[in-house]
Write a protein that holds these residues in place. Structure first.
Motif, PDB file in Angstrom:
ATOM      1  N   UNK A  55      -2.831  -4.136  -0.990  1.00 11.74           N
ATOM      2  CA  UNK A  55      -4.004  -4.355  -1.434  1.00 11.74           C
ATOM      3  C   UNK A  55      -4.523  -3.583  -2.734  1.00 11.74           C
ATOM      4  N   UNK A  56      -3.582  -2.818  -3.208  1.00 13.79           N
ATOM      5  CA  UNK A  56      -3.971  -2.112  -4.472  1.00 13.79           C
ATOM      6  C   UNK A  56      -3.556  -2.978  -5.929  1.00 13.79           C
ATOM      7  N   UNK A  57      -4.135  -2.394  -6.576  1.00 15.13           N
ATOM      8  CA  UNK A  57      -3.660  -2.903  -8.139  1.00 15.13           C
ATOM      9  C   UNK A  57      -2.228  -2.783  -8.199  1.00 15.13           C
ATOM     10  N   UNK A  58      -1.564  -1.822  -7.882  1.00 11.18           N
ATOM     11  CA  UNK A  58      -0.234  -1.497  -8.214  1.00 11.18           C
ATOM     12  C   UNK A  58       0.699  -2.361  -7.317  1.00 11.18           C
ATOM     13  N   UNK A  59      -0.046  -2.846  -6.103  1.00 12.40           N
ATOM     14  CA  UNK A  59       0.695  -3.608  -5.295  1.00 12.40           C
ATOM     15  C   UNK A  59       0.824  -5.213  -6.167  1.00 12.40           C
ATOM     16  N   UNK A  60      -0.309  -5.647  -6.630  1.00 13.80           N
ATOM     17  CA  UNK A  60      -0.258  -6.829  -7.309  1.00 13.80           C
ATOM     18  C   UNK A  60       0.566  -6.607  -8.676  1.00 13.80           C
ATOM     19  N   UNK A  61       0.738  -5.592  -9.162  1.00 17.51           N
ATOM     20  CA  UNK A  61       1.672  -5.445 -10.734  1.00 17.51           C
ATOM     21  C   UNK A  61       3.042  -5.861 -10.026  1.00 17.51           C
ATOM     22  N   UNK A  62       3.465  -4.810  -8.708  1.00 15.81           N
ATOM     23  CA  UNK A  62       4.634  -5.193  -8.139  1.00 15.81           C
ATOM     24  C   UNK A  62       4.960  -6.586  -7.908  1.00 15.81           C
ATOM     25  N   UNK A  63       3.808  -7.414  -7.297  1.00 14.94           N
ATOM     26  CA  UNK A  63       4.384  -8.949  -7.350  1.00 14.94           C
ATOM     27  C   UNK A  63       4.582  -9.613  -8.586  1.00 14.94           C
ATOM     28  N   UNK A  64       3.700  -9.264  -9.599  1.00 11.31           N
ATOM     29  CA  UNK A  64       3.838  -9.895 -10.837  1.00 11.31           C
ATOM     30  C   UNK A  64       5.310  -9.494 -11.499  1.00 11.31           C
ATOM     31  N   UNK A  65       5.535  -8.404 -11.421  1.00 12.15           N
ATOM     32  CA  UNK A  65       6.967  -7.669 -11.938  1.00 12.15           C
ATOM     33  C   UNK A  65       8.155  -8.498 -11.305  1.00 12.15           C
ATOM     34  N   UNK A  87      -7.079  -3.733   2.843  1.00 11.32           N
ATOM     35  CA  UNK A  87      -7.015  -2.699   1.801  1.00 11.32           C
ATOM     36  C   UNK A  87      -7.509  -1.335   2.308  1.00 11.32           C
ATOM     37  N   UNK A  88      -6.845  -0.353   2.560  1.00 11.06           N
ATOM     38  CA  UNK A  88      -7.210   0.993   3.041  1.00 11.06           C
ATOM     39  C   UNK A  88      -7.090   1.756   1.742  1.00 11.06           C
ATOM     40  N   UNK A 113      -3.916   9.928   7.553  1.00  8.75           N
ATOM     41  CA  UNK A 113      -2.920   8.790   8.121  1.00  8.75           C
ATOM     42  C   UNK A 113      -3.412   7.630   7.922  1.00  8.75           C
ATOM     43  N   UNK A 114      -2.637   6.539   7.556  1.00 10.35           N
ATOM     44  CA  UNK A 114      -3.047   5.186   6.877  1.00 10.35           C
ATOM     45  C   UNK A 114      -3.898   4.535   8.068  1.00 10.35           C
ATOM     46  N   UNK A 115      -5.101   4.276   7.849  1.00  5.48           N
ATOM     47  CA  UNK A 115      -6.009   3.411   8.632  1.00  5.48           C
ATOM     48  C   UNK A 115      -7.097   4.545   9.056  1.00  5.48           C
ATOM     49  N   UNK A 245     -10.460  20.472   7.869  1.00  6.07           N
ATOM     50  CA  UNK A 245      -9.921  19.553   7.062  1.00  6.07           C
ATOM     51  C   UNK A 245     -11.113  18.554   6.514  1.00  6.07           C
ATOM     52  N   UNK A 246     -10.779  17.926   5.359  1.00  2.80           N
ATOM     53  CA  UNK A 246     -11.615  17.158   4.640  1.00  2.80           C
ATOM     54  C   UNK A 246     -10.872  15.925   4.054  1.00  2.80           C
ATOM     55  N   UNK A 247     -11.264  14.734   4.174  1.00  2.00           N
ATOM     56  CA  UNK A 247     -10.464  13.611   3.917  1.00  2.00           C
ATOM     57  C   UNK A 247     -11.836  12.521   3.409  1.00  2.00           C
ATOM     58  N   UNK A 248     -11.299  11.465   2.865  1.00  2.00           N
ATOM     59  CA  UNK A 248     -12.530  10.390   2.223  1.00  2.00           C
ATOM     60  C   UNK A 248     -11.979   9.166   1.998  1.00  2.00           C
ATOM     61  N   UNK A 249     -10.894   9.011   3.085  1.00  7.53           N
ATOM     62  CA  UNK A 249     -10.478   7.431   3.187  1.00  7.53           C
ATOM     63  C   UNK A 249     -11.395   6.545   3.685  1.00  7.53           C
ATOM     64  N   UNK A 250     -11.133   5.397   3.538  1.00 10.97           N
ATOM     65  CA  UNK A 250     -12.043   4.147   3.831  1.00 10.97           C
ATOM     66  C   UNK A 250     -11.391   2.903   4.009  1.00 10.97           C
ATOM     67  N   UNK A 251     -11.712   1.835   4.796  1.00  7.14           N
ATOM     68  CA  UNK A 251     -11.393   0.774   4.944  1.00  7.14           C
ATOM     69  C   UNK A 251     -12.255  -0.153   4.190  1.00  7.14           C
ATOM     70  N   UNK A 252     -11.561  -0.827   3.223  1.00  4.28           N
ATOM     71  CA  UNK A 252     -12.639  -2.124   2.460  1.00  4.28           C
ATOM     72  C   UNK A 252     -12.085  -3.557   2.866  1.00  4.28           C
ATOM     73  N   UNK A 253     -12.657  -4.333   2.391  1.00  2.00           N
ATOM     74  CA  UNK A 253     -12.610  -5.653   2.748  1.00  2.00           C
ATOM     75  C   UNK A 253     -11.151  -6.131   2.420  1.00  2.00           C
TER      76      UNK A 253
END
Length: 458
Positions: A55-65, A87-88, A113-115, A245-253
Motif C-alpha cells: 500500500x505504500x508509494x514504494x510498493x507502487x514504484x516497484x510495480x511500475x519498475x 495499508x498499515x 509488529x505489522x498490524x 514503549x511508544x509507537x505511532x502506527x496506524x491502519x489506513x483505508x
C-alpha cells in the motif's frame, strides 16, 4: 538378439535425452553467470526504491519498475492484476526502555509488529511478566497478567538445522501473542525477535488480533534479541521493573495495488501454465533484498534466461510478482481467484521466498509419482551443488493454486543466514551475493525447463 537391440535402442534414447538436458542446463547456468540481469534489477529495487510495504508509494514504484523491465524483455504478454491491499503505516520511530528504578532507564531496540495498534500518545509503561509461549498464559491466569506487559521470550531452536523449522516452532507468539494476552487483561506485548542471531536489530512481521474488538486491542512490538536477553536477565534480578514503549502506527483505508505478470506463450501446449514467482512487497525496516526482492528478480530472470539461451518453451511460462504476501496474502489469493474463473490449467508452480543465498535444492508438494520424477532429475543438478529434492513446503503465494493435481515447489537456498536478516533493518542489498543470486536463478530456470520438457505425471 532382437530384445537386446530394442533395449539398446531405448537406452540410447535415454542417453541422448540426458545429454540434451545437460547441455541446456549448462547453457542456462552460463547465461545466468555472464549475461544475467537479476543483480542489477535488485540493485534498483533495493537502493532506488527501498522497503516496499503493501500500500505504500514504494510498493507502487516497484510495480511500475518491474513491469517496465518485463516489457523490455520482449515477452509475449505483460500485464497488471489489480486488487485492494491493506495499508498499515509505521509512523515515527518506536522508542522503548527498561526502568529498574524511577528515573533509571536503559534504552532497548524495538519495532511495532505489522498490524499493531499504537500505544497511547504518551506511551505505555507497566510491569512485565515473562512467558515462553502462548500456553504459559493460561497457567499464569488473569491475576498475574492483568495490567502488565506480556514479554514473549521463546527463542528459535538452535538445534534445528533447517532454520525454517526453528522459525515455525516459535512464530505463533508473534502472530497470536497480542490476541491471546489481551484475553487475560494484558495492556501490551513485547515479543523476542525471530532470529538465531544475538544483535540489536528488532525483526518486524505480521501479527493478528483475530476477532478482538478494536477497543480491546493492545499494542505489540518486537524487541531485539540482545534487548530480550537484557530484559529477561533484569527481570530475574528485579521482578518489579517496568517497561516503557511508544509507537505511532496506524491502519489506513485499503488502497489499490497489483500483481505484476509476464509470460512467454508455449509453442505446443500454450494452455498448460508453468508459474514462477516471488512477492514484491516487503517490510519497511530494510530494503527487502532477501525477502523477497531476490525471489522477484530470480523469477523475472527465468524468462530472461529462457530467451537468452534461445529456448522456446512448449508450455506457457509465467512469472508473477505477488503483492501483499507479508501482511495479508491478497495477491496470491487474487491470482488464484482469477485463474479459477478463467479455468486456467496450471501444471507446475515454483516460488522463491527464502532469500538469495546459495541454492541447495527444491522442496515439493505433489503426488508421489511427480516427486519421484523430480528426484530422478537430481543428478542433472549435482555439478552445480544442488542436491536437495524432497517433499516439503513450497510457498505462501502459490499454495492457494493447489488443486491436488499440479506440482508446487519452493527453491531451497542455504538457510543458515536467512533469519539474520528476515524482516529486519539489515535486510539490505549489500548482504546479497551476486553469484549466489545468479545460481539460484539458474537452478529455478533449469527446473522450469525440465518440467516444460517432460510435463507432469497425471
Amino acid at each position: 538378439m532382437k530384445k537386446i537391440s530394442v533395449l539398446f535402442f531405448f537406452a540410447s534414447l535415454i542417453t541422448i535425452a540426458q545429454t540434451k538436458d545437460e547441455q541446456q542446463i549448462k547453457r542456462i547456468y552460463d547465461a545466468a553467470l555472464t549475461q544475467g540481469s537479476a543483480y542489477n534489477w535488485l540493485n534498483h529495487l533495493s537502493n532506488q526504491i527501498g522497503g516496499r510495504l503493501s500500500g505504500s508509494v514504494q510498493a507502487q514504484q516497484a510495480v511500475d519498475y518491474t513491469k517496465a523491465q518485463l516489457d523490455m524483455l520482449g515477452l509475449d504478454r505483460v500485464w497488471l492484476q489489480p486488487f485492494m491491499v491493506p495499508k498499515w503505516v509505521r509512523g515515527t520511530p518506536e522508542f522503548a526502555y527498561i526502568e529498574t528504578n524511577p528515573g533509571i532507564t536503559t534504552n532497548v531496540p524495538i519495532c511495532a509488529l505489522g498490524g499493531s495498534v499504537a500505544t497511547p500518545l504518551v506511551g505505555l509503561k507497566a510491569n512485565v511478566v515473562e512467558v515462553k509461549g502462548l500456553e504459559d498464559l493460561k497457567a499464569l491466569g488473569e491475576e498475574k497478567i492483568r495490567g502488565r506487559i506480556v514479554f514473549f521470550n521463546r527463542p528459535m531452536d538452535p538445534t534445528e538445522i533447517d532454520t525454517f523449522e526453528s522459525y515455525t516452532g516459535c512464530v505463533d507468539q508473534r502472530y497470536n501473542g497480542a490476541e491471546e494476552a489481551a484475553k487475560y487483561g494484558a495492556v501490551g506485548v513485547v515479543v523476542r525477535s525471530m532470529t538465531l542471531r544475538l544483535d540489536d536489530y528488532p525483526h518486524a512481521g505480521a501479527m493478528s488480533y483475530g476477532d478482538t474488538p478494536l477497543e480491546n486491542r493492545i499494542p505489540a512490538a518486537a524487541i531485539s534479541t540482545k534487548g530480550a536477553e537484557l530484559l529477561s536477565t533484569t527481570l530475574k534480578l528485579n521482578p518489579k521493573i517496568k517497561f516503557y514503549f511508544k509507537q505511532n502506527c496506524r491502519q489506513e483505508e485499503d488502497v489499490e495495488s497489483f500483481n505484476v505478470i509476464g509470460e512467454i506463450t508455449g509453442t505446443t501446449h500454450p494452455d498448460e501454465i508453468i508459474l514462477v514467482g516471488g512477492h514484491l512487497d516487503s517490510w519497511d525496516l530494510g530494503d527487502g533484498s532477501h525477502d523477497d526482492g531476490a525471489g522477484c528478480v530470480q523469477s523475472m530472470e527465468v524468462l530472461h534466461l529462457l530467451k537468452t539461451t534461445g529456448y522456446k518453451p512448449k508450455r506457457t511460462i509465467r512469472a508473477v510478482l505477488f503483492m501483499n504476501e507479508e501482511n495479508g496474502l491478497r495477491g496470491g489469493n487474487r491470482y488464484k481467484k482469477i485463474a479459477y474463473e478463467k479455468k486456467e490449467n496450471h501444471i507446475f508452480a515454483l516460488e522463491s521466498d527464502a532469500g538469495g543465498f546459495s541454492p541447495r535444492g527444491f522442496s515439493f508438494e505433489s503426488s508421489k509419482a511427480n516427486l519421484e520424477r523430480a528426484q530422478s532429475w537430481a543428478s542433472l543438478f549435482e555439478p552445480y551443488l544442488v542436491h536437495f529434492f524432497k517433499e516439503g513446503y513450497s510457498g505462501a503465494d502459490i499454495r492457494p493454486l493447489d488443486n491436488g493435481e499440479m506440482v508446487l515447489a519452493g527453491l531451497r537456498p542455504d538457510s543458515q543466514r536467512y533469519f539474520d536478516h528476515h524482516h529486519a533493518e539489515n535486510d539490505t542489498f549489500e548482504h546479497v551475493n551476486k553469484r549466489e543470486l545468479e545460481l539460484g536463478a539458474a537452478a529455478m530456470t533449469s527446473l522450469v525447463y525440465l518440467f516444460d520438457t517432460y510435463g507432469i505425471v497425471n
